[in-house]
Write a protein that holds these residues in place. Structure first.
Motif, mmCIF file in Angstrom:
data_model
loop_
_atom_site.group_PDB
_atom_site.id
_atom_site.type_symbol
_atom_site.label_atom_id
_atom_site.label_comp_id
_atom_site.label_asym_id
_atom_site.label_seq_id
_atom_site.Cartn_x
_atom_site.Cartn_y
_atom_site.Cartn_z
ATOM 1 N N GLU A 157 0.750 -0.549 -0.312
ATOM 2 C CA GLU A 157 -0.147 0.216 -0.113
ATOM 3 C C GLU A 157 0.856 1.059 0.156
ATOM 4 O O GLU A 157 1.724 1.437 0.668
ATOM 5 N N ARG A 158 0.189 2.058 -0.519
ATOM 6 C CA ARG A 158 1.174 3.463 -0.633
ATOM 7 C C ARG A 158 0.332 4.740 -0.590
ATOM 8 O O ARG A 158 -1.299 4.192 -0.912
ATOM 9 N N LEU A 159 0.533 5.756 -0.307
ATOM 10 C CA LEU A 159 -0.296 6.965 -0.313
ATOM 11 C C LEU A 159 0.085 7.961 -1.024
ATOM 12 O O LEU A 159 1.869 8.184 -1.278
ATOM 13 N N MET A 160 -0.511 8.814 -1.579
ATOM 14 C CA MET A 160 -0.450 9.517 -3.296
ATOM 15 C C MET A 160 -1.542 11.243 -2.483
ATOM 16 O O MET A 160 -2.208 10.678 -1.788
ATOM 17 N N LEU A 161 -0.761 12.353 -2.982
ATOM 18 C CA LEU A 161 -1.847 13.573 -2.603
ATOM 19 C C LEU A 161 -1.910 13.866 -4.096
ATOM 20 O O LEU A 161 -0.577 14.130 -4.856
ATOM 21 N N LEU A 162 -2.776 14.130 -4.248
ATOM 22 C CA LEU A 162 -3.255 14.116 -5.447
ATOM 23 C C LEU A 162 -4.121 15.636 -5.582
ATOM 24 O O LEU A 162 -4.974 16.134 -4.859
ATOM 25 N N GLY A 163 -4.037 16.865 -6.553
ATOM 26 C CA GLY A 163 -4.118 17.912 -7.007
ATOM 27 C C GLY A 163 -4.070 19.305 -7.744
ATOM 28 O O GLY A 163 -2.780 18.623 -8.326
#
Length: 109
Positions: free
Chosen positions: A70-76
Motif C-alpha cells: 500500500e502506498r499513499l499519494m496526495l493528488l491535486g
C-alpha cells in the motif's frame, strides 16, 4: 402450383431475414471485442485503489495497492503533489521473557 412456390419464396425470405437478425444480435452481444473482454477479465490486476479521501475541492488523498504494497499519494490541481514513501509495517511489540527466579544463596556455617 404457383401459390405454393410463392409461399415457399416468402418462407425462405423470412428464414434468411431471421438469420441475418440473429447474426446482428450475436455480433452486438458478443462482438469482435468479446474475446478481448474475456481475456482481460481473467487477468490479475496489479494496481487497485484501496481508499480515497477528498481534502478540499482541489486535493485528494489516495491509498492504493501496487503488487500487494500500500502506498499513499496526495493528488491535486491536475498533478501529483506528493508521493508518500513506502510505509514500513510497525514492529510488533514484544515483552521480554521474565528472568528465572534466582534463589538466595544458602548461608555458610
Amino acid at each position: 402450383m404457383p401459390i405454393v412456390e410463392f409461399i415457399r419464396a416468402v418462407a425462405a425470405l423470412g428464414v434468411t431475414l431471421g438469420l441475418i437478425g440473429l447474426a446482428a444480435y450475436a455480433l452486438r452481444r458478443f462482438g469482435p471485442d468479446a474475446l478481448t473482454r474475456m481475456v482481460h477479465a481473467r487477468q490479475v490486476r496489479r494496481l487497485r485503489v484501496v481508499e480515497s479521501l477528498a481534502l478540499d475541492p482541489t486535493r485528494r488523498l489516495v491509498i492504493f495497492s501496487l503488487d500487494g504494497e500500500e502506498r499513499l499519494m496526495l493528488l491535486g490541481e491536475g498533478k501529483l503533489l506528493d508521493w508518500g514513501p513506502k510505509a514500513a509495517a510497525p514492529a510488533p511489540v514484544t515483552t521480554p521473557a521474565p528472568l528465572p527466579a534466582v534463589s538466595a544463596p544458602e548461608p555458610v556455617v
